[in-house]
Design an enzyme around this catalytic site. Structure first.
Site, PDB file in Angstrom:
ATOM      1  N   HIS A   1       0.827  -1.216   0.000  1.00  0.00           N
ATOM      2  CA  HIS A   1       0.000   0.000   0.000  1.00  0.00           C
ATOM      3  C   HIS A   1       0.858   1.261   0.000  1.00  0.00           C
ATOM      4  O   HIS A   1       0.575   2.214  -0.715  1.00  0.00           O
ATOM      5  CB  HIS A   1      -0.974  -0.016   1.185  1.00  0.00           C
ATOM      6  CG  HIS A   1      -2.193  -0.838   0.903  1.00  0.00           C
ATOM      7  ND1 HIS A   1      -2.182  -2.211   0.915  1.00  0.00           N
ATOM      8  CD2 HIS A   1      -3.452  -0.488   0.542  1.00  0.00           C
ATOM      9  CE1 HIS A   1      -3.387  -2.667   0.595  1.00  0.00           C
ATOM     10  NE2 HIS A   1      -4.177  -1.637   0.372  1.00  0.00           N
TER      11      HIS A   1
ATOM     12  N   LYS B   1     -10.222  -7.863   6.812  1.00  0.00           N
ATOM     13  CA  LYS B   1     -10.990  -8.122   8.034  1.00  0.00           C
ATOM     14  C   LYS B   1     -10.981  -6.895   8.931  1.00  0.00           C
ATOM     15  O   LYS B   1     -10.038  -6.088   8.871  1.00  0.00           O
ATOM     16  CB  LYS B   1     -10.458  -9.346   8.782  1.00  0.00           C
ATOM     17  CG  LYS B   1      -9.188  -9.116   9.579  1.00  0.00           C
ATOM     18  CD  LYS B   1      -8.870 -10.329  10.447  1.00  0.00           C
ATOM     19  CE  LYS B   1      -7.551 -10.169  11.187  1.00  0.00           C
ATOM     20  NZ  LYS B   1      -7.675  -9.418  12.445  1.00  0.00           N
TER      21      LYS B   1
END
Lengths: 198, 292
Positions: free
Chosen positions: A42, A108
């Site tokens: 990222h 999650k």
């Protein structure tokens, strides 16, 4: 009890109109190609804007996952590959969703306000996979057609391309801006106050 | 008299079983929760159950985050060279398991993030030797993932922000608050290990060690009632499996205590994910180590 009932079949890369029609609480089975990205991916995607990975990400899902992988001849076998905590990518996710034309995110724990707004703007969705179910989710990975940044980032942080078949998940943030994580937080906050006082 | 040291193969077997086969009390707790659940919570719990069965049959990691091995060697009576040997064999077993896909290479340089790829680093694995008051030699291992570790926390009482004073009610408030703050991020339904007392360091250590206690062996004494009361209260919060709503939010709470400094009153919570991977090597009389 039939837990497989009412599941929506999705493709990655896929059709954004189908994604737009999904709502919080829908159970999905995803097939196609998904790309893993954790903290280092990222940061790299946000800083370096590499053109080489754009075709992998366009209209596809990025999966917050650092797998257990074993070399298998010339390729790899994925033996455990559940989701990691998504919130660590919150500083980057909104920008990356837009910049690379992602359909959405699999992870999650859910994500924050900026990601939620970006999902609404792009017609994307957040799919929640079951944390800890690494073996089950790996059994839905049928191939590893591509792998990037292994030498730079190591196994858990590399960018793995997984071919998946019937990968199970739950929609917990949708393109209307609704977030199951926010509603559970609010409900539990009220119940906490009832238990211990405000 | 001192026990033998487990062989590399025995350490490998310990790590394989720990990584791939959940303890029976944890699986039973998931199974009981599944019987009482429907909707999204039921779907999640059934995936947890299916995953546990698949991992055991395939001898593959239950969860891809195999944590940092936390090892407690008790009653081995090793001298310094024995301890060195123990650590060398354990490190070799971790290297083998990391290359064979039993463990993920989880030891990275703290500053640069460079991952050497063999699961070994400064302070990793963590090994603690204890010899006092032990009847049998045991080696316990806990494989605890980063997500659950990140939501552990420590309170210093009194804590006005949650209305917690230095009494049983204050302790209760801390533990409920910790479960609320964690939401689903530690992979609920979790198991909370709690230390009341100690100092900053021993509090975290002892809280983590509570996770070695079985779910079907509650505390006796002052904490017995509090443990079961807390399970009911936390499960009424509606956080549910993976934080997606419903119940349960925790499978169990285990509380232990250490003496404290008069000025300090710490309550420390270690969050164990639902996939609580703890296993033990037990020395048999003929010198063989068996995984239980």
């Amino acid at each position: 009890m039939n837990f497989e009932a009412n599941q929506v079949r999705l493709q990655s890369p896929g059709d954004r109109d189908v994604i737009r029609s999904l709502r919080v609480g829908d159970r999905v089975l995803l097939s196609g190609f998904i790309v893993t990205g954790r903290d280092l991916v990222h940061r790299m995607l946000a800083r370096d804007l590499p053109d080489s990975v754009r075709p992998l990400l366009r209209n596809a899902f990025i999966y917050h996952c650092g797998p257990v992988a074993v070399r298998d001849g010339a390729g790899w076998r994925i033996v455990s590959a559940g989701p990691t905590t998504s919130m660590r990518e919150e500083p980057y996710q909104a920008g990356i969703l837009k910049e690379y034309g992602l359909l959405g995110v699999i992870g999650k724990g859910g994500m924050g306000r900026a990601t939620s707004i970006a999902l609404a703007e792009t017609g994307g969705v957040y799919l929640h996979a079951t944390g800890g179910a690494g073996s089950l989710l790996a059994s839905r990975i049928v191939g590893v057609p591509d792998l990037r940044y292994l030498a730079e980032f190591g196994v858990p942080e590399a960018m793995w391309v997984f071919q998946v078949s019937d990968f199970p998940a739950t929609v917990t943030m949708d393109s209307t801006g609704s977030s199951l994580h926010e509603s559970v937080l609010e409900l539990s906050r009220e119940r906490l106050a009832a238990l211990v006082g405000p | 008299m001192s026990a033998t040291i487990p062989s590399v193969d025995e350490f490998v077997e310990l790590l394989v079983v720990a990584s791939s086969d959940l303890p029976d009390d944890v699986e039973a707790a998931i199974g009981r929760a599944l019987l009482l659940s429907g909707g999204t919570a039921g779907c999640i719990l059934s995936e947890m159950r299916d995953n546990s069965e698949l991992a055991r049959v395939r001898r593959q990691p239950v969860c891809q985050d195999t944590g940092i091995p936390y090892v407690l060697a008790t009653g081995l009576g090793l001298d310094s060279s024995g301890r060195r040997d123990f650590k060398a064999r354990l490190a070799e077993a971790i290297r083998i398991c990391t290359s064979s896909g039993v463990l993920r290479p989880n030891a990275v340089d703290a500053l640069t993030g460079v991952n050497p790829g063999d699961g070994i680093g400064e302070g990793i694995p963590q090994v603690h030797f204890e010899d006092e008051g032990c009847e049998r030699a045991t080696v316990d291992v806990l494989l605890k993932g980063g997500g659950s570790e990140n939501v552990g926390c420590q309170y210093s009482l009194p804590d006005q922000s949650i209305g917690a004073g230095r009494d049983l009610e204050g302790i209760r408030r801390c533990i409920i608050d910790a479960a609320f703050r964690a939401q689903g991020l530690g992979c609920s339904p979790g198991i909370l290990g709690v230390c009341v007392g100690g100092d900053r360091a021993s509090g975290y250590e002892f809280a983590k060690r509570q996770l070695f206690r079985r779910l079907d062996h509650p505390s006796s004494g002052a904490f017995a009632a509090l443990e079961s009361e807390l399970v009911d209260q936390i499960n009424s919060l509606g956080i549910g499996p993976m934080g997606l709503g419903g119940s349960p939010t925790v499978l169990g709470v285990r509380i232990g205590s250490l003496a404290r400094h008069p000025a300090s009153f710490f309550v420390t919570v270690a969050y164990g994910c639902w996939a609580l991977r703890r296993r033990r090597l037990l020395a048999s009389p003929d010198g063989v180590w068996v995984v239980v």
